[in-house]
Design a protein around this motif. Structure first.
Motif, PDB file in Angstrom:
ATOM      1  N   GLU A 113       0.745  -1.211   0.046  1.00  0.00           N
ATOM      2  CA  GLU A 113      -0.029  -0.071   0.102  1.00  0.00           C
ATOM      3  C   GLU A 113       0.818   1.252  -0.046  1.00  0.00           C
ATOM      4  O   GLU A 113       0.659   2.052  -0.128  1.00  0.00           O
ATOM      5  N   ARG A 114       2.063   0.996   0.701  1.00  0.00           N
ATOM      6  CA  ARG A 114       3.061   2.285   0.997  1.00  0.00           C
ATOM      7  C   ARG A 114       3.644   2.588  -0.481  1.00  0.00           C
ATOM      8  O   ARG A 114       3.526   3.886  -1.048  1.00  0.00           O
ATOM      9  N   ILE A 115       4.124   1.778  -1.138  1.00  0.00           N
ATOM     10  CA  ILE A 115       4.536   1.847  -3.050  1.00  0.00           C
ATOM     11  C   ILE A 115       3.515   2.179  -3.620  1.00  0.00           C
ATOM     12  O   ILE A 115       4.195   3.198  -4.274  1.00  0.00           O
ATOM     13  N   SER A 116       2.112   2.263  -3.341  1.00  0.00           N
ATOM     14  CA  SER A 116       0.751   1.967  -4.304  1.00  0.00           C
ATOM     15  C   SER A 116       0.985   4.170  -4.318  1.00  0.00           C
ATOM     16  O   SER A 116       0.582   4.672  -5.135  1.00  0.00           O
ATOM     17  N   ARG A 117       0.734   4.245  -2.810  1.00  0.00           N
ATOM     18  CA  ARG A 117       0.832   5.864  -2.336  1.00  0.00           C
ATOM     19  C   ARG A 117       2.048   6.665  -3.426  1.00  0.00           C
ATOM     20  O   ARG A 117       1.660   7.845  -3.592  1.00  0.00           O
ATOM     21  N   ILE A 118       3.462   6.475  -2.704  1.00  0.00           N
ATOM     22  CA  ILE A 118       3.750   6.743  -3.029  1.00  0.00           C
ATOM     23  C   ILE A 118       3.920   6.510  -4.564  1.00  0.00           C
ATOM     24  O   ILE A 118       3.982   7.937  -5.199  1.00  0.00           O
ATOM     25  N   LYS A 119       3.758   5.613  -5.812  1.00  0.00           N
ATOM     26  CA  LYS A 119       3.465   5.828  -6.409  1.00  0.00           C
ATOM     27  C   LYS A 119       2.451   6.892  -7.129  1.00  0.00           C
ATOM     28  O   LYS A 119       2.780   7.615  -8.630  1.00  0.00           O
ATOM     29  N   THR A 120       1.079   7.030  -6.559  1.00  0.00           N
ATOM     30  CA  THR A 120       0.120   7.844  -7.056  1.00  0.00           C
ATOM     31  C   THR A 120       0.943   9.371  -7.215  1.00  0.00           C
ATOM     32  O   THR A 120       0.476   9.719  -7.548  1.00  0.00           O
ATOM     33  N   LYS A 121       2.097   9.612  -5.825  1.00  0.00           N
ATOM     34  CA  LYS A 121       2.058  10.950  -5.390  1.00  0.00           C
ATOM     35  C   LYS A 121       3.186  11.340  -6.715  1.00  0.00           C
ATOM     36  O   LYS A 121       3.452  11.931  -7.807  1.00  0.00           O
ATOM     37  N   VAL A 122       4.043   9.970  -7.099  1.00  0.00           N
ATOM     38  CA  VAL A 122       4.750  10.823  -7.806  1.00  0.00           C
ATOM     39  C   VAL A 122       5.097  10.529  -9.777  1.00  0.00           C
ATOM     40  O   VAL A 122       5.404  11.915 -10.701  1.00  0.00           O
ATOM     41  N   MET A 123       3.699   9.533  -9.779  1.00  0.00           N
ATOM     42  CA  MET A 123       3.382   9.797 -11.445  1.00  0.00           C
ATOM     43  C   MET A 123       3.411  11.285 -12.002  1.00  0.00           C
ATOM     44  O   MET A 123       3.643  11.538 -13.418  1.00  0.00           O
ATOM     45  N   PRO A 124       2.885  11.796 -11.868  1.00  0.00           N
ATOM     46  CA  PRO A 124       2.872  13.449 -12.107  1.00  0.00           C
ATOM     47  C   PRO A 124       3.496  14.057 -12.098  1.00  0.00           C
ATOM     48  O   PRO A 124       3.997  14.627 -13.948  1.00  0.00           O
ATOM     49  N   ARG A 125       4.461  14.566 -11.306  1.00  0.00           N
ATOM     50  CA  ARG A 125       6.266  15.071 -11.719  1.00  0.00           C
ATOM     51  C   ARG A 125       6.531  13.924 -12.578  1.00  0.00           C
ATOM     52  O   ARG A 125       7.613  14.847 -12.804  1.00  0.00           O
ATOM     53  N   LEU A 126       6.661  12.838 -12.340  1.00  0.00           N
ATOM     54  CA  LEU A 126       7.581  11.552 -13.524  1.00  0.00           C
ATOM     55  C   LEU A 126       7.399  12.170 -14.706  1.00  0.00           C
ATOM     56  O   LEU A 126       8.044  12.043 -15.950  1.00  0.00           O
ATOM     57  N   THR A 127       6.027  12.668 -14.906  1.00  0.00           N
ATOM     58  CA  THR A 127       5.214  12.065 -16.768  1.00  0.00           C
ATOM     59  C   THR A 127       5.631  13.512 -16.676  1.00  0.00           C
ATOM     60  O   THR A 127       6.473  13.647 -18.463  1.00  0.00           O
ATOM     61  N   GLU A 128       5.743  15.033 -15.866  1.00  0.00           N
ATOM     62  CA  GLU A 128       6.511  15.930 -16.780  1.00  0.00           C
ATOM     63  C   GLU A 128       7.709  15.672 -16.929  1.00  0.00           C
ATOM     64  O   GLU A 128       8.912  16.745 -17.692  1.00  0.00           O
ATOM     65  N   LEU A 129       8.791  15.388 -16.080  1.00  0.00           N
ATOM     66  CA  LEU A 129      10.050  15.335 -15.906  1.00  0.00           C
ATOM     67  C   LEU A 129      10.790  14.068 -17.029  1.00  0.00           C
ATOM     68  O   LEU A 129      11.669  14.918 -17.879  1.00  0.00           O
ATOM     69  N   VAL A 130      10.008  13.189 -17.639  1.00  0.00           N
ATOM     70  CA  VAL A 130       9.600  12.505 -18.694  1.00  0.00           C
ATOM     71  C   VAL A 130      10.108  13.130 -19.853  1.00  0.00           C
ATOM     72  O   VAL A 130      10.819  13.230 -21.280  1.00  0.00           O
TER      73      VAL A 130
END
Length: 92
Positions: free
Chosen positions: A57-74
């Motif tokens: 669940e912790r991994i899922s929460r982290i993924k949800t938080k970082v996906m928008p920023r990761l998308t912007e970075l890429v």
């Protein structure tokens, strides 16, 4: 002799002392792959996270938080051409 944890914090939620940021990055990456292309891997996030004593669940929460920023970075990193000149960088 068995050692009993004295902390009231669940060890499945808190990272162990051996958990590294690299482990979290790898697990989040696995979660992204499993969400978008599950046929690419046979490993599950829950199994891999459990092996490292990390909550899935912790991994899922982290993924949800970082996906928008990761998308912007890429998106920014994959733009063709040189980066624009930054005046403040030249002064440093």
């Amino acid at each position: 002799m068995l050692s009993v944890p004295t902390s009231s914090v669940d060890s499945a939620v808190e990272p162990s002392s051996t958990t590294t940021t690299s482990d979290l990055v790898l697990l989040v990456s696995l979660a992204i792959v499993r969400e978008t292309h599950p046929e690419w891997t046979t490993a599950t996030v829950a199994t891999c996270a459990g092996e490292l004593s990390i909550s899935a669940e912790r991994i899922s929460r982290i993924k949800t938080k970082v996906m928008p920023r990761l998308t912007e970075l890429v998106a920014a990193a994959s733009q063709p051409g040189r980066r624009p000149f930054r005046r403040w960088a030249a002064l440093a």
